[in-house]
Design an enzyme around this catalytic site. Structure first.
Site, PDB file in Angstrom:
ATOM      1  N   ASP A  10       0.847  -1.189   0.000  1.00  0.00           N
ATOM      2  CA  ASP A  10       0.000   0.000   0.000  1.00  0.00           C
ATOM      3  C   ASP A  10       0.881   1.237   0.000  1.00  0.00           C
ATOM      4  O   ASP A  10       2.076   1.163   0.305  1.00  0.00           O
ATOM      5  CB  ASP A  10      -0.931   0.012   1.218  1.00  0.00           C
ATOM      6  N   SER A  11       0.265   2.372  -0.278  1.00  0.00           N
ATOM      7  CA  SER A  11       0.990   3.639  -0.232  1.00  0.00           C
ATOM      8  C   SER A  11       1.302   4.053   1.198  1.00  0.00           C
ATOM      9  O   SER A  11       2.146   4.919   1.422  1.00  0.00           O
ATOM     10  CB  SER A  11       0.162   4.739  -0.911  1.00  0.00           C
ATOM     11  N   CYS A  73      -4.283  -1.205  -2.208  1.00  0.00           N
ATOM     12  CA  CYS A  73      -4.315   0.244  -2.440  1.00  0.00           C
ATOM     13  C   CYS A  73      -5.154   0.470  -3.691  1.00  0.00           C
ATOM     14  O   CYS A  73      -4.839  -0.082  -4.757  1.00  0.00           O
ATOM     15  CB  CYS A  73      -2.895   0.768  -2.646  1.00  0.00           C
ATOM     16  N   ASN A  74      -6.236   1.217  -3.572  1.00  0.00           N
ATOM     17  CA  ASN A  74      -7.112   1.440  -4.718  1.00  0.00           C
ATOM     18  C   ASN A  74      -6.421   2.206  -5.831  1.00  0.00           C
ATOM     19  O   ASN A  74      -6.603   1.905  -7.014  1.00  0.00           O
ATOM     20  CB  ASN A  74      -8.365   2.199  -4.269  1.00  0.00           C
ATOM     21  N   THR A  75      -5.614   3.199  -5.471  1.00  0.00           N
ATOM     22  CA  THR A  75      -4.921   4.000  -6.484  1.00  0.00           C
ATOM     23  C   THR A  75      -3.957   3.138  -7.288  1.00  0.00           C
ATOM     24  O   THR A  75      -3.933   3.186  -8.526  1.00  0.00           O
ATOM     25  CB  THR A  75      -4.164   5.164  -5.822  1.00  0.00           C
ATOM     26  N   CYS A 183     -10.778   3.583  -0.983  1.00  0.00           N
ATOM     27  CA  CYS A 183      -9.385   3.747  -0.563  1.00  0.00           C
ATOM     28  C   CYS A 183      -9.244   2.950   0.719  1.00  0.00           C
ATOM     29  O   CYS A 183     -10.098   3.058   1.612  1.00  0.00           O
ATOM     30  CB  CYS A 183      -9.061   5.223  -0.333  1.00  0.00           C
ATOM     31  N   HIS A 185      -7.474   3.342   3.165  1.00  0.00           N
ATOM     32  CA  HIS A 185      -7.338   4.176   4.367  1.00  0.00           C
ATOM     33  C   HIS A 185      -8.704   4.508   4.981  1.00  0.00           C
ATOM     34  O   HIS A 185      -8.807   4.748   6.186  1.00  0.00           O
ATOM     35  CB  HIS A 185      -6.640   5.504   4.039  1.00  0.00           C
TER      36      HIS A 185
END
Length: 264
Positions: A10-11, A73-75, A183, A185
């Site tokens: 993930d970011s 991570c969706n992005t 997301c 998060h």
């Protein structure tokens, strides 16, 4: 049976929401997690840079001999999942399709909302997946660029978080019955999001839905971990401060963890 770990990336700390669900649904599996906190958030970055950073994390996980990679991570899923999936010879999962499928099953009104980072919303990945599966479903998307920094700075319960969530989501209130937390998060802000949207709105946690797909693939490829073979424990890595990561992670996962800092 396969005792190798499952790799998560993930970011930042958001992917821990997927790991938490993994611990609940598949406690026998071993996890290796990397969060690129030093370069978070990914949402405002150009697609090529996100792709480059995601590959760096993938290559790190491959050095750990993982049997599967979950892009938590969706992005990164929106930008890089398809390419990574095609180039690796181990299963690679993203978090968008499971979330889209769950939203379609959930909605009664046929009106679904998506909140995510600017890049996830710009990619249009959720809307495309939803309308490919259910063409009559109406989809509205909203970028929430302030949410990730709140989570990464461990301010999820602050008055600032409540103010930002209320101001950001107000345009969606009363307009849908299902909202995708697009997301990983965002589940860390779930109580505030639910309060703003109203109890009648179903919140879809794309990460939690993804764990169901992990279970299916483990069975399909016969790479489940054997309960009788004790695994070597979970390992967590961050590109930023281990102390900051550890604080949020232990609070969310309700267990002590060891965190190492790495440079990608």
């Amino acid at each position: 049976m396969d005792s190798r770990p499952i790799g998560f990336l993930d970011s930042g700390v958001g992917g821990l929401t997927v790991v938490k669900e993994m611990f609940r649904q598949l406690p026998e599996e071993e996890v290796i997690f990397i969060g690129d906190q030093a370069r978070a958030p990914y949402g405002p970055r150009p697609a090529q840079q996100i792709r480059e950073f995601t590959w760096q994390m993938v290559n790190f996980l491959l050095t750990k001999n993982v049997k599967m990679i979950v892009i938590a991570c969706n992005t990164a899923t929106a930008v890089a999942w398809q390419e990574i999936k095609e180039k690796l010879d181990i299963p690679v999962l993203g978090v968008i399709l499971p979330g889209a499928s769950a939203a379609i099953k959930s909605t009664n009104s046929g009106k679904v909302g998506i909140i995510g980072t600017p890049m996830t919303v710009k990619s249009d990945a959720y809307r495309q997946k939803i309308q490919a599966l259910s063409p009559n479903t109406a989809v509205v998307s909203l970028a929430c660029p302030k949410f990730v920094p709140i989570v990464e700075s461990n301010q999820m319960s602050s008055s600032l978080a409540k103010k930002v969530v209320y101001e950001t989501l107000s345009p969606l209130v009363g307009k849908l019955d299902t909202l995708i937390l697009g997301c990983t998060h965002y589940p860390l802000l779930r109580p505030i999001i639910q309060n703003v949207m109203g109890a009648e709105v179903k919140l879809i946690d794309s990460g939690a839905e993804t764990v169901r797909d992990i279970s299916v693939l483990l069975n399909y490829f016969e790479i489940n971990h054997n309960w009788q073979n004790k695994h070597g424990g979970h390992h967590f890595y961050t590109t930023a401060s281990p102390k900051g990561f550890k604080e949020i992670a232990e609070q969310w996962l309700s267990q002590e963890i060891n965190v190492e800092r790495i440079v990608l």
